[in-house]
Design a protein around this motif. Structure first.
Motif, PDB file in Angstrom:
ATOM      1  N   SER A  97      17.529  -1.980   6.243  1.00 20.35           N
ATOM      2  CA  SER A  97      15.829  -1.991   6.035  1.00 20.35           C
ATOM      3  C   SER A  97      15.535  -2.310   4.816  1.00 20.35           C
ATOM      4  O   SER A  97      15.603  -1.860   3.859  1.00 20.35           O
ATOM      5  N   LEU A  98      14.513  -3.306   4.873  1.00 21.79           N
ATOM      6  CA  LEU A  98      13.752  -3.598   3.706  1.00 21.79           C
ATOM      7  C   LEU A  98      13.112  -2.526   3.069  1.00 21.79           C
ATOM      8  O   LEU A  98      12.953  -2.574   1.800  1.00 21.79           O
ATOM      9  N   ARG A  99      12.275  -1.969   4.132  1.00 24.54           N
ATOM     10  CA  ARG A  99      11.467  -0.904   3.673  1.00 24.54           C
ATOM     11  C   ARG A  99      12.383   0.299   2.842  1.00 24.54           C
ATOM     12  O   ARG A  99      11.917   0.596   1.855  1.00 24.54           O
ATOM     13  N   SER A 100      13.292   0.681   3.445  1.00 22.60           N
ATOM     14  CA  SER A 100      14.143   1.541   2.802  1.00 22.60           C
ATOM     15  C   SER A 100      14.710   1.193   1.310  1.00 22.60           C
ATOM     16  O   SER A 100      14.966   1.835   0.343  1.00 22.60           O
ATOM     17  N   TYR A 101      15.005  -0.066   1.321  1.00 18.89           N
ATOM     18  CA  TYR A 101      15.373  -0.667   0.090  1.00 18.89           C
ATOM     19  C   TYR A 101      14.211  -0.846  -1.005  1.00 18.89           C
ATOM     20  O   TYR A 101      14.471  -0.530  -2.269  1.00 18.89           O
ATOM     21  N   LEU A 102      13.262  -1.050  -0.366  1.00 26.83           N
ATOM     22  CA  LEU A 102      11.893  -0.971  -1.603  1.00 26.83           C
ATOM     23  C   LEU A 102      11.650   0.392  -1.899  1.00 26.83           C
ATOM     24  O   LEU A 102      11.346   0.378  -3.237  1.00 26.83           O
ATOM     25  N   PHE A 103      11.652   1.591  -1.076  1.00 26.36           N
ATOM     26  CA  PHE A 103      11.539   2.739  -1.551  1.00 26.36           C
ATOM     27  C   PHE A 103      12.467   3.250  -2.559  1.00 26.36           C
ATOM     28  O   PHE A 103      12.125   3.781  -3.594  1.00 26.36           O
ATOM     29  N   ALA A 104      13.872   2.950  -2.323  1.00 22.66           N
ATOM     30  CA  ALA A 104      14.879   3.261  -3.029  1.00 22.66           C
ATOM     31  C   ALA A 104      14.629   2.552  -4.736  1.00 22.66           C
ATOM     32  O   ALA A 104      15.082   3.123  -5.497  1.00 22.66           O
ATOM     33  N   THR A 105      14.323   1.150  -4.376  1.00 17.42           N
ATOM     34  CA  THR A 105      14.117   0.665  -5.725  1.00 17.42           C
ATOM     35  C   THR A 105      13.013   0.991  -6.451  1.00 17.42           C
ATOM     36  O   THR A 105      12.805   1.337  -7.620  1.00 17.42           O
ATOM     37  N   ALA A 106      11.903   1.597  -5.927  1.00 17.34           N
ATOM     38  CA  ALA A 106      10.692   1.807  -6.559  1.00 17.34           C
ATOM     39  C   ALA A 106      11.016   3.326  -7.094  1.00 17.34           C
ATOM     40  O   ALA A 106      10.510   3.326  -8.328  1.00 17.34           O
ATOM     41  N   ARG A 107      11.838   4.053  -6.535  1.00 17.91           N
ATOM     42  CA  ARG A 107      12.255   5.304  -7.020  1.00 17.91           C
ATOM     43  C   ARG A 107      13.013   5.199  -8.334  1.00 17.91           C
ATOM     44  O   ARG A 107      12.844   5.679  -9.288  1.00 17.91           O
ATOM     45  N   ASN A 108      13.832   4.089  -8.614  1.00 16.61           N
ATOM     46  CA  ASN A 108      14.830   3.796  -9.411  1.00 16.61           C
ATOM     47  C   ASN A 108      13.923   3.073 -10.523  1.00 16.61           C
ATOM     48  O   ASN A 108      14.200   3.413 -11.703  1.00 16.61           O
ATOM     49  N   VAL A 109      12.984   2.476 -10.441  1.00 14.71           N
ATOM     50  CA  VAL A 109      11.975   1.721 -11.430  1.00 14.71           C
ATOM     51  C   VAL A 109      11.163   2.860 -11.972  1.00 14.71           C
ATOM     52  O   VAL A 109      11.134   2.937 -13.214  1.00 14.71           O
ATOM     53  N   ILE A 110      10.687   3.873 -11.083  1.00  7.23           N
ATOM     54  CA  ILE A 110      10.083   5.158 -11.759  1.00  7.23           C
ATOM     55  C   ILE A 110      10.897   5.699 -12.993  1.00  7.23           C
ATOM     56  O   ILE A 110      10.333   6.044 -13.800  1.00  7.23           O
ATOM     57  N   ILE A 111      12.082   6.059 -12.216  1.00  5.66           N
ATOM     58  CA  ILE A 111      12.915   6.788 -13.173  1.00  5.66           C
ATOM     59  C   ILE A 111      13.298   6.001 -14.542  1.00  5.66           C
ATOM     60  O   ILE A 111      13.440   6.588 -15.406  1.00  5.66           O
ATOM     61  N   ASP A 112      13.555   4.658 -14.506  1.00  9.13           N
ATOM     62  CA  ASP A 112      14.011   4.029 -15.297  1.00  9.13           C
ATOM     63  C   ASP A 112      12.638   4.132 -16.501  1.00  9.13           C
ATOM     64  O   ASP A 112      13.099   3.939 -17.565  1.00  9.13           O
ATOM     65  N   ARG A 113      11.632   3.821 -15.928  1.00 10.45           N
ATOM     66  CA  ARG A 113      10.402   3.717 -16.782  1.00 10.45           C
ATOM     67  C   ARG A 113      10.204   4.954 -17.589  1.00 10.45           C
ATOM     68  O   ARG A 113       9.731   4.990 -18.851  1.00 10.45           O
ATOM     69  N   ASP A 160       0.813  -1.340   0.027  1.00  8.25           N
ATOM     70  CA  ASP A 160      -0.137  -0.031   0.075  1.00  8.25           C
ATOM     71  C   ASP A 160       0.814   1.323  -0.106  1.00  8.25           C
ATOM     72  O   ASP A 160       0.633   2.064  -0.774  1.00  8.25           O
ATOM     73  N   ALA A 161       1.862   1.244   0.782  1.00  8.21           N
ATOM     74  CA  ALA A 161       2.864   2.509   0.888  1.00  8.21           C
ATOM     75  C   ALA A 161       3.540   2.648  -0.590  1.00  8.21           C
ATOM     76  O   ALA A 161       3.685   3.629  -0.965  1.00  8.21           O
ATOM     77  N   LEU A 162       3.945   1.689  -1.006  1.00  4.43           N
ATOM     78  CA  LEU A 162       4.708   1.578  -2.516  1.00  4.43           C
ATOM     79  C   LEU A 162       3.669   2.006  -3.338  1.00  4.43           C
ATOM     80  O   LEU A 162       3.929   3.023  -4.288  1.00  4.43           O
ATOM     81  N   ARG A 163       2.500   1.641  -3.427  1.00  2.12           N
ATOM     82  CA  ARG A 163       1.438   1.965  -4.117  1.00  2.12           C
ATOM     83  C   ARG A 163       1.169   3.455  -4.252  1.00  2.12           C
ATOM     84  O   ARG A 163       0.961   4.119  -5.151  1.00  2.12           O
ATOM     85  N   ARG A 164       0.879   3.868  -2.932  1.00  2.00           N
ATOM     86  CA  ARG A 164       0.524   5.403  -2.722  1.00  2.00           C
ATOM     87  C   ARG A 164       1.801   6.226  -3.417  1.00  2.00           C
ATOM     88  O   ARG A 164       1.824   7.311  -4.156  1.00  2.00           O
ATOM     89  N   PHE A 165       3.161   5.742  -3.126  1.00  2.00           N
ATOM     90  CA  PHE A 165       4.323   6.730  -3.762  1.00  2.00           C
ATOM     91  C   PHE A 165       4.302   6.422  -5.234  1.00  2.00           C
ATOM     92  O   PHE A 165       4.255   7.554  -5.823  1.00  2.00           O
ATOM     93  N   ALA A 166       3.946   5.458  -6.023  1.00  2.00           N
ATOM     94  CA  ALA A 166       3.916   5.452  -7.416  1.00  2.00           C
ATOM     95  C   ALA A 166       2.803   6.094  -7.788  1.00  2.00           C
ATOM     96  O   ALA A 166       2.985   6.735  -8.988  1.00  2.00           O
TER      97      ALA A 166
END
Length: 165
Positions: A52-68, A15-21
């Motif tokens: 922290s898994l959560r920090s790794y997830l948010f950093a990865t999501a940020r990279n995914v968005i920029i890559d896309r 849910d947190a990742l989805r809100r971010f995206a």
């Protein structure tokens, strides 16, 4: 990482990742794709995940968005080799800035109301301690104390979200 772990990640952080995206995505489906790609990348990198898994997830999501965004920009514009499209570079920087603002907003929302109010007055409105105290009807010492503890909490929250200094 097995299917149960992936399921747990979705349940705890989806849910947190989805809100971010959703803050930068054009649709719910695009946001869902970002979350799925994020979890997939984390699953692939599972032995390398430290901290922290959560920090790794948010950093990865940020990279995914920029890559896309970069992939979409590359498909749209045909740039001859050797040339750099300054508009594309500005657009990528704009996406990165927007993502940073979104991360900050998410972090601010995790603060208590009292701490958030002080941070917003001091750092976003540019109010002085005296002006903030008057506006919030609290002593100046309380403003200073709340600002100190709010910024300390924000550092921790942002670190948890994968934001580096």
């Amino acid at each position: 990482m097995d299917a149960q772990i992936v399921s747990d990640i979705y349940r705890e952080h989806g849910d947190a990742l989805r809100r971010f995206a959703l803050r930068v995505a054009r649709s719910q489906e695009e946001a869902d794709d970002v979350v799925q790609e994020t979890v997939l990348r984390v699953w692939r990198a599972s032995p390398e995940v430290t901290g922290s898994l959560r920090s790794y997830l948010f950093a990865t999501a940020r990279n995914v968005i920029i890559d896309r965004h970069r992939r979409a920009a590359a498909r749209i514009s045909a740039i001859p080799l050797g040339e750099v499209d300054p508009e594309s570079r500005d657009s990528t920087a704009g996406i990165a800035e927007a993502l940073d603002r979104i991360l900050m907003e998410e972090a601010l929302m995790r603060l208590s109301l009292e701490h958030r109010q002080v941070v917003v007055h001091l750092h976003y409105f540019g109010s002085t301690v005296a002006q903030t105290a008057l506006e919030l009807q609290i002593p100046e010492g309380t403003v200073k104390s709340r600002a100190y503890y709010a910024l300390r909490s924000l550092r921790g929250i942002l670190a948890e979200m994968g934001v580096e200094k």
